[in-house]
Write a protein that holds these residues in place. Structure first.
Motif, mmCIF file in Angstrom:
data_model
loop_
_atom_site.group_PDB
_atom_site.id
_atom_site.type_symbol
_atom_site.label_atom_id
_atom_site.label_comp_id
_atom_site.label_asym_id
_atom_site.label_seq_id
_atom_site.Cartn_x
_atom_site.Cartn_y
_atom_site.Cartn_z
ATOM 1 N N VAL A 93 0.945 -1.184 -0.375
ATOM 2 C CA VAL A 93 -0.148 -0.396 -0.125
ATOM 3 C C VAL A 93 0.711 1.039 0.049
ATOM 4 O O VAL A 93 2.164 1.108 0.691
ATOM 5 N N TYR A 94 1.259 1.676 -1.169
ATOM 6 C CA TYR A 94 1.380 3.454 -0.835
ATOM 7 C C TYR A 94 0.335 4.701 -1.583
ATOM 8 O O TYR A 94 -0.538 4.333 -1.825
ATOM 9 N N LYS A 95 1.043 5.925 -1.628
ATOM 10 C CA LYS A 95 0.651 7.235 -1.959
ATOM 11 C C LYS A 95 1.040 7.377 -3.028
ATOM 12 O O LYS A 95 2.567 7.407 -2.894
ATOM 13 N N ASP A 96 0.230 7.934 -3.406
ATOM 14 C CA ASP A 96 0.719 8.247 -5.496
ATOM 15 C C ASP A 96 0.968 9.463 -5.224
ATOM 16 O O ASP A 96 1.020 10.110 -4.477
ATOM 17 N N SER A 97 1.453 10.306 -6.398
ATOM 18 C CA SER A 97 1.550 11.417 -6.293
ATOM 19 C C SER A 97 0.792 12.491 -6.145
ATOM 20 O O SER A 97 1.076 13.705 -5.932
ATOM 21 N N VAL A 98 -0.440 12.158 -6.308
ATOM 22 C CA VAL A 98 -1.605 13.128 -5.878
ATOM 23 C C VAL A 98 -2.400 13.197 -4.425
ATOM 24 O O VAL A 98 -3.396 14.161 -4.642
ATOM 25 N N TRP A 108 -4.219 6.994 -1.880
ATOM 26 C CA TRP A 108 -3.483 5.785 -2.187
ATOM 27 C C TRP A 108 -4.294 4.961 -2.748
ATOM 28 O O TRP A 108 -5.396 4.706 -3.626
ATOM 29 N N ARG A 109 -3.031 3.531 -3.268
ATOM 30 C CA ARG A 109 -3.186 2.416 -4.203
ATOM 31 C C ARG A 109 -2.338 1.124 -3.238
ATOM 32 O O ARG A 109 -1.857 1.581 -2.628
ATOM 33 N N TRP A 110 -2.942 0.683 -3.908
ATOM 34 C CA TRP A 110 -2.404 -1.403 -3.639
ATOM 35 C C TRP A 110 -1.277 -1.819 -4.982
ATOM 36 O O TRP A 110 -2.035 -1.692 -6.410
ATOM 37 N N TYR A 111 -0.772 -3.186 -4.794
ATOM 38 C CA TYR A 111 -0.576 -3.539 -5.706
ATOM 39 C C TYR A 111 0.389 -5.115 -5.757
ATOM 40 O O TYR A 111 0.436 -4.749 -3.928
ATOM 41 N N LEU A 112 0.143 -6.043 -5.717
ATOM 42 C CA LEU A 112 0.396 -6.921 -5.214
ATOM 43 C C LEU A 112 1.542 -8.152 -5.807
ATOM 44 O O LEU A 112 1.257 -7.580 -7.417
ATOM 45 N N SER A 113 2.585 -8.024 -5.041
ATOM 46 C CA SER A 113 4.316 -7.934 -5.263
ATOM 47 C C SER A 113 4.201 -9.521 -5.704
ATOM 48 O O SER A 113 3.564 -10.463 -4.529
ATOM 49 N N GLU A 129 -6.691 2.140 -9.887
ATOM 50 C CA GLU A 129 -7.652 4.099 -9.528
ATOM 51 C C GLU A 129 -7.191 4.178 -7.349
ATOM 52 O O GLU A 129 -6.062 2.802 -6.864
ATOM 53 N N GLY A 130 -7.053 5.270 -7.403
ATOM 54 C CA GLY A 130 -6.754 5.692 -6.086
ATOM 55 C C GLY A 130 -7.737 6.073 -5.255
ATOM 56 O O GLY A 130 -8.588 5.836 -5.495
ATOM 57 N N LYS A 155 -7.305 5.603 3.414
ATOM 58 C CA LYS A 155 -6.223 4.352 3.329
ATOM 59 C C LYS A 155 -6.790 2.698 3.907
ATOM 60 O O LYS A 155 -7.870 1.904 3.326
ATOM 61 N N SER A 156 -8.256 3.328 4.662
ATOM 62 C CA SER A 156 -9.517 2.138 5.290
ATOM 63 C C SER A 156 -10.297 1.726 3.649
ATOM 64 O O SER A 156 -9.726 0.393 3.388
ATOM 65 N N ASP A 157 -10.317 2.020 2.701
ATOM 66 C CA ASP A 157 -11.591 2.355 1.522
ATOM 67 C C ASP A 157 -9.963 1.334 0.612
ATOM 68 O O ASP A 157 -10.217 0.627 -0.181
ATOM 69 N N CYS A 158 -8.765 1.715 0.748
ATOM 70 C CA CYS A 158 -8.083 0.839 -0.506
ATOM 71 C C CYS A 158 -7.667 -0.537 0.489
ATOM 72 O O CYS A 158 -7.440 -1.630 -0.608
ATOM 73 N N LEU A 159 -7.223 -0.686 1.499
ATOM 74 C CA LEU A 159 -7.426 -1.838 2.304
ATOM 75 C C LEU A 159 -8.142 -3.195 2.340
ATOM 76 O O LEU A 159 -8.489 -4.144 2.466
ATOM 77 N N ALA A 160 -9.405 -1.971 2.403
ATOM 78 C CA ALA A 160 -10.630 -2.845 1.542
ATOM 79 C C ALA A 160 -11.218 -4.198 0.334
ATOM 80 O O ALA A 160 -11.964 -4.973 0.308
#
Length: 56
Positions: free
Chosen positions: A5-10, A13-18, A30-31, A35-40
């Motif tokens: 989970v990270y914050k983008d340039s604007v 919150w965004r996520w990626y799977l590695s 999408e952003g 943060k809670s919405d990103c985790l959801a």
């Protein structure tokens, strides 16, 4: 594999799977303002393991 989970340039919150080889294999697409919405969203993806896959 791990989710990150990270914050983008604007400031959203965004996520990626590695994968195990450190390659990004999925992302949020999408952003999120909260943060809670990103985790959801991560939990939705994690919980869809038994979802069928169809070819179109």
């Amino acid at each position: 594999m791990a989710y990150y989970v990270y914050k983008d340039s604007v400031g959203q919150w965004r996520w990626y799977l590695s994968a195990g080889n450190n390659r990004k294999i999925a992302n949020s697409g999408e952003g999120y303002f909260n943060k809670s919405d990103c985790l959801a969203a991560i939990n939705l993806v994690k919980g869809s393991g038994a979802t069928p896959v169809y070819e179109t």
